[in-house]
Motif scaffolding. Structure first.
Motif, PDB file in Angstrom:
ATOM      1  N   UNK A 102      35.222  24.111  56.981  1.00 20.21           N
ATOM      2  CA  UNK A 102      36.618  24.468  56.707  1.00 20.21           C
ATOM      3  C   UNK A 102      37.537  23.605  57.577  1.00 20.21           C
ATOM      4  N   UNK A 103      38.255  22.639  56.973  1.00 22.14           N
ATOM      5  CA  UNK A 103      39.106  21.750  57.785  1.00 22.14           C
ATOM      6  C   UNK A 103      40.253  22.478  58.479  1.00 22.14           C
ATOM      7  N   UNK A 104      40.537  23.719  58.073  1.00 23.70           N
ATOM      8  CA  UNK A 104      41.647  24.460  58.686  1.00 23.70           C
ATOM      9  C   UNK A 104      41.217  25.221  59.920  1.00 23.70           C
ATOM     10  N   UNK A 105      39.914  25.365  60.144  1.00 27.09           N
ATOM     11  CA  UNK A 105      39.416  26.204  61.239  1.00 27.09           C
ATOM     12  C   UNK A 105      39.707  25.565  62.595  1.00 27.09           C
ATOM     13  N   UNK A 106      40.269  26.364  63.486  1.00 27.85           N
ATOM     14  CA  UNK A 106      40.559  25.883  64.835  1.00 27.85           C
ATOM     15  C   UNK A 106      39.291  25.943  65.678  1.00 27.85           C
ATOM     16  N   UNK A 107      38.922  24.813  66.274  1.00 32.88           N
ATOM     17  CA  UNK A 107      37.713  24.749  67.097  1.00 32.88           C
ATOM     18  C   UNK A 107      37.775  23.508  67.969  1.00 32.88           C
TER      19      UNK A 107
ATOM     20  N   UNK B 231      25.530  17.954  69.736  1.00 29.62           N
ATOM     21  CA  UNK B 231      26.830  18.483  69.306  1.00 29.62           C
ATOM     22  C   UNK B 231      26.997  19.897  69.850  1.00 29.62           C
ATOM     23  N   UNK B 232      28.220  20.231  70.245  1.00 30.28           N
ATOM     24  CA  UNK B 232      28.564  21.589  70.662  1.00 30.28           C
ATOM     25  C   UNK B 232      29.821  22.023  69.933  1.00 30.28           C
ATOM     26  N   UNK B 233      29.811  23.263  69.453  1.00 34.91           N
ATOM     27  CA  UNK B 233      30.937  23.836  68.721  1.00 34.91           C
ATOM     28  C   UNK B 233      31.514  24.982  69.536  1.00 34.91           C
ATOM     29  N   UNK B 234      32.810  24.947  69.800  1.00 39.42           N
ATOM     30  CA  UNK B 234      33.486  25.992  70.559  1.00 39.42           C
ATOM     31  C   UNK B 234      34.491  26.684  69.643  1.00 39.42           C
ATOM     32  N   UNK B 235      34.249  27.958  69.353  1.00 43.52           N
ATOM     33  CA  UNK B 235      35.172  28.759  68.562  1.00 43.52           C
ATOM     34  C   UNK B 235      36.172  29.380  69.520  1.00 43.52           C
ATOM     35  N   UNK B 236      37.406  28.914  69.462  1.00 38.38           N
ATOM     36  CA  UNK B 236      38.444  29.351  70.408  1.00 38.38           C
ATOM     37  C   UNK B 236      39.287  30.496  69.857  1.00 38.38           C
ATOM     38  N   UNK B 237      38.922  31.049  68.700  1.00 35.62           N
ATOM     39  CA  UNK B 237      39.753  32.068  68.070  1.00 35.62           C
ATOM     40  C   UNK B 237      39.321  33.492  68.390  1.00 35.62           C
ATOM     41  N   UNK B 238      38.180  33.667  69.033  1.00 33.82           N
ATOM     42  CA  UNK B 238      37.659  35.003  69.325  1.00 33.82           C
ATOM     43  C   UNK B 238      38.342  35.549  70.576  1.00 33.82           C
ATOM     44  N   UNK B 239      39.056  36.691  70.476  1.00 32.48           N
ATOM     45  CA  UNK B 239      39.730  37.245  71.660  1.00 32.48           C
ATOM     46  C   UNK B 239      38.764  37.703  72.748  1.00 32.48           C
ATOM     47  N   UNK B 240      37.483  37.903  72.400  1.00 29.58           N
ATOM     48  CA  UNK B 240      36.513  38.364  73.389  1.00 29.58           C
ATOM     49  C   UNK B 240      35.902  37.251  74.206  1.00 29.58           C
ATOM     50  N   UNK B 241      36.227  35.995  73.902  1.00 27.36           N
ATOM     51  CA  UNK B 241      35.659  34.870  74.631  1.00 27.36           C
ATOM     52  C   UNK B 241      35.409  33.696  73.712  1.00 27.36           C
ATOM     53  N   UNK B 242      35.160  32.549  74.288  1.00 30.55           N
ATOM     54  CA  UNK B 242      34.910  31.337  73.510  1.00 30.55           C
ATOM     55  C   UNK B 242      33.462  31.345  73.037  1.00 30.55           C
ATOM     56  N   UNK B 243      33.267  31.328  71.730  1.00 25.34           N
ATOM     57  CA  UNK B 243      31.928  31.296  71.161  1.00 25.34           C
ATOM     58  C   UNK B 243      31.375  29.887  71.170  1.00 25.34           C
ATOM     59  N   UNK B 244      30.146  29.718  71.644  1.00 26.25           N
ATOM     60  CA  UNK B 244      29.561  28.384  71.798  1.00 26.25           C
ATOM     61  C   UNK B 244      28.211  28.311  71.094  1.00 26.25           C
ATOM     62  N   UNK B 245      27.987  27.219  70.355  1.00 28.00           N
ATOM     63  CA  UNK B 245      26.660  26.882  69.842  1.00 28.00           C
ATOM     64  C   UNK B 245      26.445  25.396  70.086  1.00 28.00           C
ATOM     65  N   UNK B 246      25.274  25.048  70.587  1.00 29.12           N
ATOM     66  CA  UNK B 246      24.990  23.692  71.059  1.00 29.12           C
ATOM     67  C   UNK B 246      23.617  23.269  70.552  1.00 29.12           C
ATOM     68  N   UNK B 247      23.502  22.002  70.131  1.00 31.20           N
ATOM     69  CA  UNK B 247      22.220  21.513  69.630  1.00 31.20           C
ATOM     70  C   UNK B 247      22.038  20.052  70.038  1.00 31.20           C
ATOM     71  N   UNK B 248      20.786  19.691  70.335  1.00 30.70           N
ATOM     72  CA  UNK B 248      20.421  18.303  70.650  1.00 30.70           C
ATOM     73  C   UNK B 248      19.373  17.863  69.636  1.00 30.70           C
TER      74      UNK B 248
END
Length: 307
Positions: free
Chosen positions: A51-56, A71-88
């Motif tokens: 989704x090109x509109x998603x803030x991350x 690559x690491x993806x940081x979801x900055x929209x969660x009020x409970x904290x920054x969601x992180x997923x990382x892969x090598x």
């Protein structure tokens, strides 16, 4: 043979990814998933990637030849904290790429971190401990063969099943989902946009989205949303995608009946011979229900917290 230290890949940050970069990330994720036996990204992250509109925040590690190595993806929209997923990428491990990405995550984060380690890989656990993360939550993947007997779904009196109607049932289902998962950290917060994105996915099948309805009032009292995973080179597998019951209707075996009806749909209508589901380790009532229905543990996914 050289004794030189391996070169640490360069990590760059971006707030948006170009379509070709998204394709690169998805290819890297497939390579890692095939090697590790567990996909590195959950559905939420995959939807946001497309989704090109998603803030991350996107962190990309590249080798000297320009190959995407991590690559690491940081979801900055969660009020409970920054969601992180990382892969090598499997071909670029044990050379500091994961640690370099993790340092980038720590530098980019603006709040508490919530990082998933899918498959509970030992290297992910070691990195989390080194960086001060705490093991906070475990999500089990359970599996069951559909070739074993299922039994007949026994619905409570006055309750019938029908298929979900996109556009007509959206609001009522979202309200029921919020009630059923009021204490769940992700599922209970679904919005109309979250639902819309999934209804637009190629796997969506309204006939496999079963609603339990009160015969007299038409009120929704439960649901079993099934999903079928189809991936080139892998056997098809069904999923108990989301199963919920109105808290005011926790009686009469509705949860068990909905589960059985969905499994029968996956077996009889979709021709599948196995099914999986995800359940929180802490949800002992749900774990016990699924184990009574023949499910067994397959793998674990761990959520680590920092801050």
């Amino acid at each position: 043979m050289s004794n030189a230290e391996p070169t640490v890949d360069q990590v760059t940050r971006a707030d948006r990814l170009a379509p070709d970069e998204v394709t690169e990330v998805l290819a890297l994720a497939r390579a890692a998933g095939d090697t590790d036996g567990a996909d590195p990204f959950d559905e939420h992250t995959l939807l946001r990637l497309r989704d090109p509109r998603a803030a991350a925040v996107h962190l990309a590690a590249r080798a000297a030849d320009g190959t995407l190595s991590g690559y690491a993806h940081l979801d900055t929209t969660d009020p409970g904290g920054v969601g992180v997923e990382l892969v090598v990428h499997p071909a670029y491990r044990r050379r500091g790429t994961g640690r370099a990405l993790a340092r980038g995550v720590l530098a980019a984060a603006t709040g508490p971190l919530r990082a998933w380690a899918h498959g509970d890989h030992p290297s992910a656990a070691a990195l989390a401990v080194d960086l001060g993360f705490n093991r906070a939550r475990v999500l089990w993947q359970l599996r069951r063969p559909l070739t074993a007997p299922l039994g007949e779904p026994r619905l409570p009196e006055g309750v019938t099943l029908r298929a979900f109607r996109p556009g007509a049932d959206d609001d009522a289902w979202l309200a029921l989902n919020a009630r059923a998962f009021a204490e769940h950290p992700e599922q209970g917060r679904w919005t109309a946009e979250d639902l819309r994105l999934r209804l637009a996915e190629p796997w969506f099948d309204p006939e496999g989205f079963l609603l339990a309805v009160e015969s007299g009032s038409g009120r929704l009292v439960g649901f079993h949303w099934t999903k079928v995973h189809e991936r080139a080179g892998s056997a098809r597998i069904g999923e108990v995608y989301v199963l919920g019951v109105d808290p005011a209707t926790h009686r009469g075996g509705l949860g068990r009946a909905l589960t059985t009806a969905g499994l029968a749909y996956l077996r009889d209508r979709r021709g599948l011979d196995r099914v999986m589901l995800y359940v929180d380790e802490s949800n002992t009532a749900a774990v016990a229900l699924y184990e009574r229905l023949g499910f067994a543990r397959w793998s674990g996914h761990v959520n680590y917290h920092l801050g």
